[in-house]
Design a protein around this motif. Structure first.
Motif, PDB file in Angstrom:
ATOM      1  N   ALA A  36       0.835  -1.206   0.000  1.00  0.00           N
ATOM      2  CA  ALA A  36       0.000   0.000   0.000  1.00  0.00           C
ATOM      3  C   ALA A  36       0.869   1.255   0.000  1.00  0.00           C
ATOM      4  CB  ALA A  36      -0.924   0.000   1.220  1.00  0.00           C
ATOM      5  N   ASN A  37       2.037   1.165   0.655  1.00  0.00           N
ATOM      6  CA  ASN A  37       2.955   2.301   0.750  1.00  0.00           C
ATOM      7  C   ASN A  37       3.919   2.386  -0.431  1.00  0.00           C
ATOM      8  OD1 ASN A  37       2.778   3.898   3.338  1.00  0.00           O
ATOM      9  ND2 ASN A  37       2.689   1.814   4.170  1.00  0.00           N
ATOM     10  N   TYR A  38       3.873   1.381  -1.295  1.00  0.00           N
ATOM     11  CA  TYR A  38       4.883   1.272  -2.351  1.00  0.00           C
ATOM     12  C   TYR A  38       4.670   2.317  -3.442  1.00  0.00           C
ATOM     13  CZ  TYR A  38       7.804  -1.026  -5.850  1.00  0.00           C
ATOM     14  OH  TYR A  38       8.756  -1.311  -6.790  1.00  0.00           O
ATOM     15  N   GLY A  39       5.627   3.221  -3.594  1.00  0.00           N
ATOM     16  CA  GLY A  39       5.507   4.322  -4.551  1.00  0.00           C
ATOM     17  C   GLY A  39       5.511   3.864  -5.998  1.00  0.00           C
ATOM     18  N   GLY A  40       6.088   2.680  -6.249  1.00  0.00           N
ATOM     19  CA  GLY A  40       6.243   2.208  -7.624  1.00  0.00           C
ATOM     20  C   GLY A  40       4.937   1.833  -8.309  1.00  0.00           C
ATOM     21  N   PHE A  41       3.849   1.682  -7.567  1.00  0.00           N
ATOM     22  CA  PHE A  41       2.565   1.382  -8.197  1.00  0.00           C
ATOM     23  C   PHE A  41       1.973   2.638  -8.839  1.00  0.00           C
ATOM     24  CE2 PHE A  41       1.597  -2.414  -5.166  1.00  0.00           C
ATOM     25  CZ  PHE A  41       2.471  -3.191  -5.893  1.00  0.00           C
ATOM     26  N   ALA A  87      14.794  -0.779  -1.843  1.00  0.00           N
ATOM     27  CA  ALA A  87      14.560   0.665  -1.698  1.00  0.00           C
ATOM     28  C   ALA A  87      14.366   1.288  -3.069  1.00  0.00           C
ATOM     29  CB  ALA A  87      15.741   1.313  -0.971  1.00  0.00           C
ATOM     30  N   PRO A  88      13.454   2.244  -3.192  1.00  0.00           N
ATOM     31  CA  PRO A  88      13.159   2.825  -4.516  1.00  0.00           C
ATOM     32  C   PRO A  88      14.211   3.835  -4.936  1.00  0.00           C
ATOM     33  CG  PRO A  88      11.723   3.793  -2.853  1.00  0.00           C
ATOM     34  CD  PRO A  88      12.587   2.790  -2.141  1.00  0.00           C
ATOM     35  N   THR A  89      15.436   3.373  -5.116  1.00  0.00           N
ATOM     36  CA  THR A  89      16.522   4.245  -5.542  1.00  0.00           C
ATOM     37  C   THR A  89      17.584   3.389  -6.217  1.00  0.00           C
ATOM     38  OG1 THR A  89      18.092   5.926  -4.791  1.00  0.00           O
ATOM     39  CG2 THR A  89      17.801   4.045  -3.356  1.00  0.00           C
ATOM     40  N   VAL A  90      18.412   4.037  -7.056  1.00  0.00           N
ATOM     41  CA  VAL A  90      19.491   3.317  -7.737  1.00  0.00           C
ATOM     42  C   VAL A  90      20.750   3.415  -6.878  1.00  0.00           C
ATOM     43  CG1 VAL A  90      20.951   3.244  -9.799  1.00  0.00           C
ATOM     44  CG2 VAL A  90      18.506   3.716 -10.017  1.00  0.00           C
ATOM     45  N   LEU A  91      21.374   2.294  -6.567  1.00  0.00           N
ATOM     46  CA  LEU A  91      22.566   2.272  -5.721  1.00  0.00           C
ATOM     47  C   LEU A  91      23.828   2.260  -6.576  1.00  0.00           C
ATOM     48  CD1 LEU A  91      21.418  -0.429  -3.117  1.00  0.00           C
ATOM     49  CD2 LEU A  91      21.426   2.071  -2.847  1.00  0.00           C
ATOM     50  N   SER A  92      24.835   3.031  -6.133  1.00  0.00           N
ATOM     51  CA  SER A  92      26.156   2.970  -6.774  1.00  0.00           C
ATOM     52  C   SER A  92      27.034   2.026  -5.964  1.00  0.00           C
ATOM     53  CB  SER A  92      26.826   4.346  -6.772  1.00  0.00           C
ATOM     54  OG  SER A  92      25.988   5.291  -7.358  1.00  0.00           O
ATOM     55  N   VAL A  93      27.663   1.079  -6.663  1.00  0.00           N
ATOM     56  CA  VAL A  93      28.532   0.120  -5.971  1.00  0.00           C
ATOM     57  C   VAL A  93      29.830  -0.026  -6.762  1.00  0.00           C
ATOM     58  CG1 VAL A  93      26.603  -1.186  -4.986  1.00  0.00           C
ATOM     59  CG2 VAL A  93      27.569  -1.879  -7.190  1.00  0.00           C
ATOM     60  N   PRO A  94      30.922  -0.387  -6.081  1.00  0.00           N
ATOM     61  CA  PRO A  94      32.187  -0.613  -6.791  1.00  0.00           C
ATOM     62  C   PRO A  94      32.137  -1.897  -7.615  1.00  0.00           C
ATOM     63  CG  PRO A  94      32.428  -1.086  -4.442  1.00  0.00           C
ATOM     64  CD  PRO A  94      31.033  -0.568  -4.635  1.00  0.00           C
ATOM     65  N   ASP A  95      33.117  -2.045  -8.530  1.00  0.00           N
ATOM     66  CA  ASP A  95      33.240  -3.283  -9.305  1.00  0.00           C
ATOM     67  C   ASP A  95      33.366  -4.475  -8.362  1.00  0.00           C
ATOM     68  OD1 ASP A  95      33.141  -1.964 -11.653  1.00  0.00           O
ATOM     69  OD2 ASP A  95      35.272  -2.102 -12.118  1.00  0.00           O
ATOM     70  N   LEU A 136       8.461  -4.233  -7.498  1.00  0.00           N
ATOM     71  CA  LEU A 136       7.248  -5.001  -7.224  1.00  0.00           C
ATOM     72  C   LEU A 136       6.143  -4.727  -8.240  1.00  0.00           C
ATOM     73  CD1 LEU A 136       7.253  -4.556  -3.345  1.00  0.00           C
ATOM     74  CD2 LEU A 136       7.804  -6.637  -4.598  1.00  0.00           C
ATOM     75  N   SER A 137       6.338  -3.692  -9.073  1.00  0.00           N
ATOM     76  CA  SER A 137       5.269  -3.367 -10.022  1.00  0.00           C
ATOM     77  C   SER A 137       5.432  -4.090 -11.357  1.00  0.00           C
ATOM     78  CB  SER A 137       5.204  -1.857 -10.267  1.00  0.00           C
ATOM     79  OG  SER A 137       6.231  -1.440 -11.134  1.00  0.00           O
ATOM     80  N   ILE A 138       6.551  -4.818 -11.538  1.00  0.00           N
ATOM     81  CA  ILE A 138       6.794  -5.433 -12.851  1.00  0.00           C
ATOM     82  C   ILE A 138       5.709  -6.429 -13.243  1.00  0.00           C
ATOM     83  CG2 ILE A 138       8.344  -7.085 -14.017  1.00  0.00           C
ATOM     84  CD1 ILE A 138      10.564  -5.281 -13.542  1.00  0.00           C
ATOM     85  N   GLU A 139       5.330  -7.281 -12.301  1.00  0.00           N
ATOM     86  CA  GLU A 139       4.304  -8.272 -12.625  1.00  0.00           C
ATOM     87  C   GLU A 139       2.945  -7.606 -12.862  1.00  0.00           C
ATOM     88  OE1 GLU A 139       4.826 -11.607 -12.987  1.00  0.00           O
ATOM     89  OE2 GLU A 139       6.956 -11.369 -12.591  1.00  0.00           O
TER      90      GLU A 139
END
Lengths: 251, 251
Positions: free
Chosen positions: A119-124, B197-205, B214-217
């Motif tokens: 319900a809290n998920y912004g991606g919907f 989390a609804p954000t893009v993470l930067s990570v090292p190699d 969760l909205s893909i389906e």
């Protein structure tokens, strides 16, 4: 779904639908990849990137670039040689193809931790899915707001579906309650079910069910972890005292 | 990850690893499908089905059967003509390939609704993922049990990772906290991150990140809903008063 006997001209419906003949022509595997492209494109759009090559986009979406070009050909999108694809236009094209340019009211049934998280998920909302109602079987939950929406009791399920014209239901109940909830949703008019409950649902023909398995991405990570550990062991072995690889015997 | 200069013989590591040369030879797209096969096979196994044809399994997994046979050839699994694949053996082969036959301790950081739902999620344990610790930045949460595990404060993060030999971290914090948590996990030794989390993470190699959307389906369901609505409109139109399709003009 029965195949049509012959192609038909497009039909004016007064709603935001694509020509049915075109949508039907897209392979299921391509449909499943469209959200991955859309996710990558949305990230580019947020960074104000105007164009993207098929190679860059394929890498960002985790797809082979030849497959990406083939997928986009179904959308009638071919890009421009030496320039690539227009990011904003492609976001629009894919959103339209997926039906995300219209508003989809959804209900979430089962407001435990997972239902509340959904319900809290912004991606919907950002994808055109509007949480029309939250439904739970616990009378103590009724009227309690979750994500700003008051929870309604399961007794109201049929009326809620009908009043809101809901065709997509999300089930996040315990496993034991899921099938019954599923049947009530379908009887009330829902034709697509997103199932988070850890059980397999039986549905009649004409109803689509997608099951979310939250462990799938973890399994892919485990594969890579295992590979990394194997490479480390291998590297350590290569740097061994005698440096003689012929001494290393297969396990 | 750098490509290896030459193939190497397999190396005895004393642990449950596959030969690295073989794992590396599996295309990423095949790796991504292995969990889908495993899910379908597990469902068959639960129903005590002994063997399955490539066509049946492909349909259950939502994959083209030629692609399935190609994928399985990377595992050295070819099935038996006229009989199909042995379900139990294939479950074992895929689990082993994915690294699920060993125990993977994971930590979940961010114990809001989603973190709590993940802690309670039965699908992790059944796949070899053991929730070693739950971590939250809220001091009021510390010591509170969630899914039977007492929540620990973020101050303990480094010690928890090190004490438990954790290489996989799950981030279910709000977007604003995710990058910092990610960096602390990596500094403490984590090399795979599952990001909710609804954000893009930067990570090292060398660090793998998978992001769960969760909205893909739901997007795939919307595609089918749109198609169904289009077909209904088309059917209604064909049954129209004059039955004359030539009167229907494109939108």
């Amino acid at each position: 779904m029965q195949p049509r006997s012959s192609p038909r001209s497009t039909v004016a419906t007064g709603r935001n639908h694509r020509p049915a003949t075109r949508s039907r022509g897209i392979p299921e595997a391509t449909v499943a990849r469209l959200p991955l492209y859309l996710r990558a494109l949305t990230a580019l759009s947020e960074r104000s990137v105007p164009t993207v090559s098929s190679e860059e986009l394929a890498a960002a979406a985790g797809v082979n670039s030849a497959k990406l070009r083939k997928d986009f050909s179904y959308l009638g999108s071919y890009g421009t040689r030496g320039v690539g694809y227009d990011v904003e236009y492609l976001v629009y094209q894919i959103s339209r193809e997926l039906g995300l340019t219209q508003d989809w009211p959804v209900v979430i049934v089962g407001i435990g931790n997972l239902g509340a998280a959904l319900a809290n998920y912004g991606g919907f909302a950002s994808r055109g899915f509007r949480v029309a109602a939250l439904i739970d079987a616990d009378p103590a939950m009724a009227g309690k707001p979750v994500a700003g929406i008051p929870v309604q009791h399961t007794d109201e399920l049929e009326k809620i579906i009908s009043d809101n014209g809901v065709s997509i239901g999300v089930i996040s109940t315990p496993a034991g309650a899921a099938q019954q909830v599923c049947e009530r949703l379908i009887a009330a008019g829902v034709t697509s079910i997103l199932n988070f409950a850890p059980t397999v649902l039986s549905v009649p023909d004409g109803v689509d069910v997608r099951k979310v398995d939250l462990s799938i991405e973890l399994q892919i990570l485990a594969f890579h972890e295992q590979r990394k550990a194997g490479e480390e062991a291998e590297a350590a072995n290569r740097k061994g005292p005698d440096g003689d690889m012929s001494a290393v015997m297969p396990a």
